[in-house]
Design a protein around this motif. Structure first.
Motif, PDB file in Angstrom:
ATOM      1  N   LYS A 170      31.451  39.157 -10.107  1.00 40.05           N
ATOM      2  CA  LYS A 170      30.351  38.548  -9.344  1.00 40.05           C
ATOM      3  C   LYS A 170      29.027  38.744 -10.057  1.00 40.05           C
ATOM      4  CE  LYS A 170      32.384  38.938  -4.719  1.00 40.05           C
ATOM      5  NZ  LYS A 170      32.249  39.564  -3.370  1.00 40.05           N
ATOM      6  N   GLN A 171      28.791  39.956 -10.565  1.00 40.71           N
ATOM      7  CA  GLN A 171      27.545  40.221 -11.278  1.00 40.71           C
ATOM      8  C   GLN A 171      27.464  39.417 -12.563  1.00 40.71           C
ATOM      9  OE1 GLN A 171      24.856  42.147 -10.334  1.00 40.71           O
ATOM     10  NE2 GLN A 171      25.940  42.159  -8.381  1.00 40.71           N
ATOM     11  N   LEU A 172      28.580  39.268 -13.234  1.00 41.82           N
ATOM     12  CA  LEU A 172      28.591  38.481 -14.464  1.00 41.82           C
ATOM     13  C   LEU A 172      28.290  37.015 -14.178  1.00 41.82           C
ATOM     14  CD1 LEU A 172      29.052  38.142 -17.467  1.00 41.82           C
ATOM     15  CD2 LEU A 172      31.511  37.991 -17.018  1.00 41.82           C
ATOM     16  N   ASP A 173      28.865  36.473 -13.120  1.00 43.62           N
ATOM     17  CA  ASP A 173      28.588  35.083 -12.746  1.00 43.62           C
ATOM     18  C   ASP A 173      27.101  34.882 -12.468  1.00 43.62           C
ATOM     19  OD1 ASP A 173      31.230  34.414 -13.010  1.00 43.62           O
ATOM     20  OD2 ASP A 173      31.698  34.579 -10.868  1.00 43.62           O
ATOM     21  N   ARG A 174      26.485  35.900 -11.889  1.00 42.93           N
ATOM     22  CA  ARG A 174      25.052  35.823 -11.549  1.00 42.93           C
ATOM     23  C   ARG A 174      24.176  35.828 -12.792  1.00 42.93           C
ATOM     24  NH1 ARG A 174      21.888  40.533  -8.126  1.00 42.93           N
ATOM     25  NH2 ARG A 174      19.791  39.605  -8.201  1.00 42.93           N
ATOM     26  N   HIS A 175      24.592  36.569 -13.817  1.00 42.54           N
ATOM     27  CA  HIS A 175      23.754  36.745 -15.005  1.00 42.54           C
ATOM     28  C   HIS A 175      24.394  36.177 -16.268  1.00 42.54           C
ATOM     29  CE1 HIS A 175      21.111  39.433 -12.748  1.00 42.54           C
ATOM     30  NE2 HIS A 175      22.165  40.135 -12.368  1.00 42.54           N
ATOM     31  N   ARG A 176      25.354  35.311 -16.136  1.00 43.56           N
ATOM     32  CA  ARG A 176      26.149  34.877 -17.289  1.00 43.56           C
ATOM     33  C   ARG A 176      25.290  34.307 -18.415  1.00 43.56           C
ATOM     34  NH1 ARG A 176      31.340  33.843 -18.712  1.00 43.56           N
ATOM     35  NH2 ARG A 176      32.091  34.515 -16.658  1.00 43.56           N
ATOM     36  N   ASP A 177      24.330  33.457 -18.104  1.00 46.67           N
ATOM     37  CA  ASP A 177      23.514  32.842 -19.160  1.00 46.67           C
ATOM     38  C   ASP A 177      22.806  33.909 -19.995  1.00 46.67           C
ATOM     39  OD1 ASP A 177      24.329  30.392 -18.304  1.00 46.67           O
ATOM     40  OD2 ASP A 177      22.470  29.890 -17.259  1.00 46.67           O
ATOM     41  N   LYS A 178      22.244  34.912 -19.307  1.00 40.71           N
ATOM     42  CA  LYS A 178      21.540  35.980 -20.015  1.00 40.71           C
ATOM     43  C   LYS A 178      22.504  36.825 -20.845  1.00 40.71           C
ATOM     44  CE  LYS A 178      17.756  36.494 -16.679  1.00 40.71           C
ATOM     45  NZ  LYS A 178      17.067  37.421 -15.741  1.00 40.71           N
ATOM     46  N   ILE A 179      23.653  37.138 -20.272  1.00 43.03           N
ATOM     47  CA  ILE A 179      24.621  37.973 -20.985  1.00 43.03           C
ATOM     48  C   ILE A 179      25.168  37.248 -22.206  1.00 43.03           C
ATOM     49  CG2 ILE A 179      26.803  39.204 -20.811  1.00 43.03           C
ATOM     50  CD1 ILE A 179      24.443  40.473 -19.284  1.00 43.03           C
ATOM     51  N   GLU A 180      25.420  35.964 -22.072  1.00 40.84           N
ATOM     52  CA  GLU A 180      25.901  35.186 -23.215  1.00 40.84           C
ATOM     53  C   GLU A 180      24.871  35.184 -24.337  1.00 40.84           C
ATOM     54  OE1 GLU A 180      26.830  31.358 -21.660  1.00 40.84           O
ATOM     55  OE2 GLU A 180      28.847  31.934 -20.989  1.00 40.84           O
ATOM     56  N   ALA A 181      23.602  34.969 -23.982  1.00 37.01           N
ATOM     57  CA  ALA A 181      22.543  34.983 -24.996  1.00 37.01           C
ATOM     58  C   ALA A 181      22.393  36.368 -25.611  1.00 37.01           C
ATOM     59  CB  ALA A 181      21.224  34.529 -24.372  1.00 37.01           C
ATOM     60  N   TYR A 182      22.544  37.376 -24.794  1.00 40.53           N
ATOM     61  CA  TYR A 182      22.407  38.763 -25.270  1.00 40.53           C
ATOM     62  C   TYR A 182      23.508  39.123 -26.257  1.00 40.53           C
ATOM     63  CZ  TYR A 182      22.439  43.873 -25.116  1.00 40.53           C
ATOM     64  OH  TYR A 182      22.438  45.206 -25.453  1.00 40.53           O
ATOM     65  N   GLU A 183      24.741  38.824 -25.899  1.00 41.99           N
ATOM     66  CA  GLU A 183      25.841  39.179 -26.794  1.00 41.99           C
ATOM     67  C   GLU A 183      25.785  38.377 -28.091  1.00 41.99           C
ATOM     68  OE1 GLU A 183      29.715  39.653 -25.210  1.00 41.99           O
ATOM     69  OE2 GLU A 183      29.048  40.740 -23.424  1.00 41.99           O
ATOM     70  N   LYS A 184      25.321  37.158 -28.007  1.00 35.61           N
ATOM     71  CA  LYS A 184      25.150  36.356 -29.226  1.00 35.61           C
ATOM     72  C   LYS A 184      24.095  36.994 -30.129  1.00 35.61           C
ATOM     73  CE  LYS A 184      23.948  31.735 -30.903  1.00 35.61           C
ATOM     74  NZ  LYS A 184      23.525  30.354 -30.516  1.00 35.61           N
ATOM     75  N   PHE A 185      23.001  37.454 -29.531  1.00 34.80           N
ATOM     76  CA  PHE A 185      21.949  38.102 -30.322  1.00 34.80           C
ATOM     77  C   PHE A 185      22.452  39.409 -30.937  1.00 34.80           C
ATOM     78  CE2 PHE A 185      18.082  40.902 -30.415  1.00 34.80           C
ATOM     79  CZ  PHE A 185      17.505  40.298 -31.520  1.00 34.80           C
ATOM     80  N   CYS A 186      23.259  40.168 -30.194  1.00 29.01           N
ATOM     81  CA  CYS A 186      23.829  41.403 -30.735  1.00 29.01           C
ATOM     82  C   CYS A 186      24.742  41.106 -31.917  1.00 29.01           C
ATOM     83  CB  CYS A 186      24.598  42.155 -29.650  1.00 29.01           C
ATOM     84  SG  CYS A 186      23.537  42.853 -28.355  1.00 29.01           S
ATOM     85  N   ASP A 187      25.460  39.980 -31.847  1.00 26.19           N
ATOM     86  CA  ASP A 187      26.291  39.570 -32.978  1.00 26.19           C
ATOM     87  C   ASP A 187      25.427  39.291 -34.208  1.00 26.19           C
ATOM     88  OD1 ASP A 187      28.654  39.799 -31.581  1.00 26.19           O
ATOM     89  OD2 ASP A 187      28.719  37.695 -30.978  1.00 26.19           O
ATOM     90  N   GLU A 188      24.264  38.676 -33.964  1.00 24.65           N
ATOM     91  CA  GLU A 188      23.350  38.393 -35.072  1.00 24.65           C
ATOM     92  C   GLU A 188      22.839  39.688 -35.697  1.00 24.65           C
ATOM     93  OE1 GLU A 188      20.269  35.952 -33.500  1.00 24.65           O
ATOM     94  OE2 GLU A 188      21.628  34.329 -32.919  1.00 24.65           O
ATOM     95  N   LEU A 189      22.656  40.709 -34.856  1.00 23.22           N
ATOM     96  CA  LEU A 189      22.214  42.016 -35.359  1.00 23.22           C
ATOM     97  C   LEU A 189      23.365  42.803 -35.962  1.00 23.22           C
ATOM     98  CD1 LEU A 189      19.925  43.210 -32.398  1.00 23.22           C
ATOM     99  CD2 LEU A 189      19.173  42.263 -34.589  1.00 23.22           C
TER     100      LEU A 189
END
Length: 255
Positions: A170-189
């Motif tokens: 439920k929490q992931l569904d609420r924040h999915r867009d942010k989490i997706e962008a965050y994990e993508k940025f961590c991959d870049e780092l």
């Protein structure tokens, strides 16, 4: 066993524990009354098998107990050698101010730390808690630094373990867009999301150390990587774009 002994093991160990929760059915077996603080401290010392507590923390604000009573109890414990420092947890900014000013009137040291709910997703403490802690010289100890696992690479392990729990989904569904962008940025780092979240906290004002909950030595050793990650201004700005924060109150909303 952590009593003082050969090798100074106890002196090299910082023990922090809390007082507030219900330990029985009677009025003075909970919260921050002077009697409960005294009894709870003795019980904690017995359970921890130690002679003193380094940081004795009020787990929550007790609106029914005046700060003068709270400080009198803590002063007695310190005089008895049962505690060294006093900390707080889940205090608002104005609670920190009131606690410190009351302690100052009593010529007592006051609080040395505040344990607060703070992470990339939960940034409300930036309004008043962090500025108050910084002004009074308190070290901030963020709890839930990975937002219950959402900042720990949840998209990579959603189908197993803790990340598959109903509340997590439920929490992931609420924040999915942010989490997706965050994990993508961590991959870049080229860094683990959990370590980036911890490294970000270490860059924030007044933060002393986030509370981590490793279950294995491997997890503990992995978290130490956060100490080596140096997020530059560009990286910090990108994280602010993904997870917008707050300016100090009242500038955040009134200026």
């Amino acid at each position: 066993m952590v009593r003082s002994g050969r090798g100074g093991r106890r002196e090299r160990t910082v023990i922090a524990t809390k007082v507030y929760g219900d330990m029985g059915d009677w009025p003075n077996e909970r919260r921050l009354s002077a009697l409960n603080i005294r009894r709870a401290a003795d019980a904690s010392l017995k359970r921890l098998q130690t002679d003193y507590i380094d940081i004795y923390q009020a787990h929550h604000v007790d609106r029914l107990t005046p700060f003068d009573e709270f400080w009198e109890a803590m002063e007695v414990l310190r005089q008895q050698g049962k505690i060294i420092y006093v900390g707080s947890s889940n205090f608002a900014g104005w609670h920190l101010a009131k606690a410190q000013e009351t302690a100052a009137r009593r010529n007592f040291m006051g609080l040395v730390s505040e344990q607060t709910h703070y992470n990339l997703l939960t940034r409300a403490p930036e309004l008043e808690v962090l500025p108050a802690a910084e002004d009074y010289g308190l070290g901030v100890i963020p709890w839930s630094p990975l937002a219950g696992g959402l900042l720990g690479g949840v998209l990579r392990k959603i189908d197993k373990g803790r990340s598959a729990a109903e509340n997590m989904v439920k929490q992931l569904d609420r924040h999915r867009d942010k989490i997706e962008a965050y994990e993508k940025f961590c991959d870049e780092l080229n860094e683990d999301p959990a370590n980036v979240a911890l490294a970000w906290l270490l860059k924030q004002r007044a933060v002393a150390a986030p509370i981590i909950g490793p279950r294995t030595m491997e997890q503990l050793e992995g978290s130490l990587r956060a100490l080596e990650i140096d997020l530059d201004e560009a990286a910090l700005a990108r994280l602010d774009e993904i997870f917008p924060g707050h300016r100090t109150a009242p500038e955040d909303y009134a200026w």
